[in-house]
Design an enzyme around this catalytic site. Structure first.
Site, PDB file in Angstrom:
ATOM      1  N   ASN A  79       1.747  -1.206  -7.233  1.00  0.00           N
ATOM      2  CA  ASN A  79       1.186   0.136  -7.294  1.00  0.00           C
ATOM      3  C   ASN A  79       2.096   1.050  -8.121  1.00  0.00           C
ATOM      4  O   ASN A  79       2.866   0.576  -8.951  1.00  0.00           O
ATOM      5  CB  ASN A  79       0.921   0.679  -5.880  1.00  0.00           C
ATOM      6  N   ARG A  80       2.060   2.338  -7.860  1.00  0.00           N
ATOM      7  CA  ARG A  80       2.712   3.285  -8.758  1.00  0.00           C
ATOM      8  C   ARG A  80       3.967   3.919  -8.149  1.00  0.00           C
ATOM      9  O   ARG A  80       4.025   4.161  -6.949  1.00  0.00           O
ATOM     10  CB  ARG A  80       1.724   4.385  -9.154  1.00  0.00           C
ATOM     11  N   HIS A 105       3.094  -1.441 -10.986  1.00  0.00           N
ATOM     12  CA  HIS A 105       3.145  -2.880 -10.703  1.00  0.00           C
ATOM     13  C   HIS A 105       4.414  -3.565 -11.206  1.00  0.00           C
ATOM     14  O   HIS A 105       4.362  -4.667 -11.753  1.00  0.00           O
ATOM     15  CB  HIS A 105       1.913  -3.570 -11.278  1.00  0.00           C
ATOM     16  N   HIS A 178      -3.235  -9.360  -6.715  1.00  0.00           N
ATOM     17  CA  HIS A 178      -4.213  -8.501  -7.391  1.00  0.00           C
ATOM     18  C   HIS A 178      -5.491  -9.270  -7.747  1.00  0.00           C
ATOM     19  O   HIS A 178      -6.023  -9.117  -8.850  1.00  0.00           O
ATOM     20  CB  HIS A 178      -3.584  -7.901  -8.650  1.00  0.00           C
ATOM     21  N   TYR A 180      -9.340 -10.126  -8.058  1.00  0.00           N
ATOM     22  CA  TYR A 180     -10.573  -9.355  -8.229  1.00  0.00           C
ATOM     23  C   TYR A 180     -11.737 -10.180  -7.680  1.00  0.00           C
ATOM     24  O   TYR A 180     -12.042 -11.251  -8.212  1.00  0.00           O
ATOM     25  CB  TYR A 180     -10.835  -9.075  -9.706  1.00  0.00           C
ATOM     26  N   ASP A 250      -9.988   3.840  -5.911  1.00  0.00           N
ATOM     27  CA  ASP A 250      -8.699   3.285  -6.330  1.00  0.00           C
ATOM     28  C   ASP A 250      -7.642   3.970  -5.471  1.00  0.00           C
ATOM     29  O   ASP A 250      -6.794   4.702  -5.975  1.00  0.00           O
ATOM     30  CB  ASP A 250      -8.449   3.512  -7.815  1.00  0.00           C
ATOM     31  N   GLN A 288      -4.785  -1.309  -0.885  1.00  0.00           N
ATOM     32  CA  GLN A 288      -5.284  -0.567  -2.033  1.00  0.00           C
ATOM     33  C   GLN A 288      -6.667  -1.115  -2.349  1.00  0.00           C
ATOM     34  O   GLN A 288      -6.826  -2.269  -2.741  1.00  0.00           O
ATOM     35  CB  GLN A 288      -4.355  -0.722  -3.247  1.00  0.00           C
ATOM     36  N   GLU A 317      -5.856  -5.097  -2.121  1.00  0.00           N
ATOM     37  CA  GLU A 317      -4.440  -5.400  -2.305  1.00  0.00           C
ATOM     38  C   GLU A 317      -3.646  -4.915  -1.085  1.00  0.00           C
ATOM     39  O   GLU A 317      -3.269  -3.752  -0.998  1.00  0.00           O
ATOM     40  CB  GLU A 317      -3.919  -4.717  -3.571  1.00  0.00           C
TER      41      GLU A 317
END
Length: 352
Positions: A79-80, A105, A178, A180, A250, A288, A317
């Site tokens: 993440n950030r 990430h 991560h 999808y 998100d 997430q 996530e």
């Protein structure tokens, strides 16, 4: 059963392999040494037909160069991190800024772009033990971090991911995968008809760069309330400021009661056309939830030449809170020498 396959060669000459795990219950999963990425998960629908339900690429080059972190193990901090800055032990650290002036990430070359060492252990429930040493100063993070991630394909048609890490200096750690998902099949179109239920009573608002504001809000009377089953599309187009800033979902949703000692059921995702049900068990405190809002940035084709289109897959996530090192009221992402980072997430598949 485990079979090893050559996947490609890096520019520096290193060969990269993938590993196909199969059980006797009709499920298979393919894992790549590069990024420890989940390349494929094939599970039966209600008629027994096998379909691959995770997005990925056909070539190693696309995993190296294309954005999106498809299926990858993400760290040292997922993440950030705002402005790529944090203070730890009285010292200021600057991490590489790779996303709108922030670190995303893991930085420039995170765990998603490393070649992991793999040990395969075959059997009724085949497993891969992936290890990685992140040296002191890697991406400017302090401490040498020893990481082990174990993928196990269970007879119950589940993929278990067990994350472990230790350090020789105080550092920050927040690991996730991560993948999808589209339970109708990764190339089957939009994900709005998936029915989702999450045991999460709070969520974290962000600014226009998707950095947490520091507030932790109740999901009550917001689009982020998935405590009762509803489709992903039901509230997707609501005029809610947090949805508009992110172009969809998100956001970090916080599980009721926080982390647990052992993995418990937290999420159910159901795709009505195929009948596939995915249940997510974890002892992590948060998830997430991402609806592929930026998949338009992926110019590379997905497997089989399928184009990457927005909202054609979703990510769950499991992790601790984003930018937690910069918020005293968030989950603790500091790891000290003598401690062990130890979390498990299980993606359980069935039909109904």
């Amino acid at each position: 059963m485990i079979t090893k396959h050559y996947f490609g060669t890096m520019d520096d000459g290193r060969d990269v392999y993938s590993y196909l795990l199969k059980n006797d219950s009709g499920m298979s999963a393919r894992i790549c040494e590069f990024g420890g990425a989940i390349m494929e998960i094939s599970v039966p629908d209600r008629l027994g037909r096998l379909t691959d339900v995770v997005a990925g690429y056909d070539s190693l080059r696309d995993y190296v160069l294309a954005p999106g972190y498809l299926g990858a193990l993400v760290g040292r901090v997922c993440n950030r991190i705002a402005r790529g800055k944090f203070t730890l032990g009285g010292k200021d650290y600057q991490i590489f800024k790779n996303n709108n002036g922030n670190s995303l990430h893991g930085g420039k070359v995170g765990f998603s772009h490393k070649i992991w060492d793999v040990k395969a252990e075959d059997g009724e429930e085949p497993r891969l033990i992936l290890t990685l040493t992140s040296p002191d100063g890697d991406e400017n993070y302090p401490g040498t971090l020893q990481v082990t991630v174990t993928y196990t394909l269970l007879l119950s048609n589940a993929l278990s991911i067990h994350y472990e890490a230790t350090t020789d200096q105080k550092t920050v750690v927040n690991l996730t995968n991560h993948a999808y998902f589209n339970l109708g099949g990764f190339s089957s179109g939009k994900i709005f008809d998936h029915v989702l239920q999450m045991d999460a009573d709070k969520y974290i608002p962000t600014d226009e760069k998707l950095i947490p504001t520091g507030e932790i809000r109740s999901v009550i009377r917001t689009p982020f309330d998935f405590r009762e089953p509803k489709t992903i599309g039901e509230d997707f187009d609501l005029e809610h400021p947090d949805l508009k800033l992110a172009g969809g979902f998100d956001h970090c949703l916080c599980f009721t009661g926080g982390e647990t000692k052992t993995p418990i059921l937290r999420i159910e995702a159901y795709e009505p056309n195929s009948g596939r049900l995915m249940q997510v068990y974890t002892n992590q405190p948060c998830v997430q939830f991402y609806t592929g809002n930026f998949m338009w940035e992926i110019e590379a084709p997905l497997k089989g030449g399928c184009p990457a289109t927005v909202q054609s897959a979703f990510c769950l996530e499991t992790q601790k809170m984003p930018d937690a090192i910069n918020h005293s009221n968030f989950t603790d992402t500091v790891l000290n020498p003598g401690e062990k980072y130890d979390y498990t997430t299980i993606y359980q598949f069935s039909v109904k």
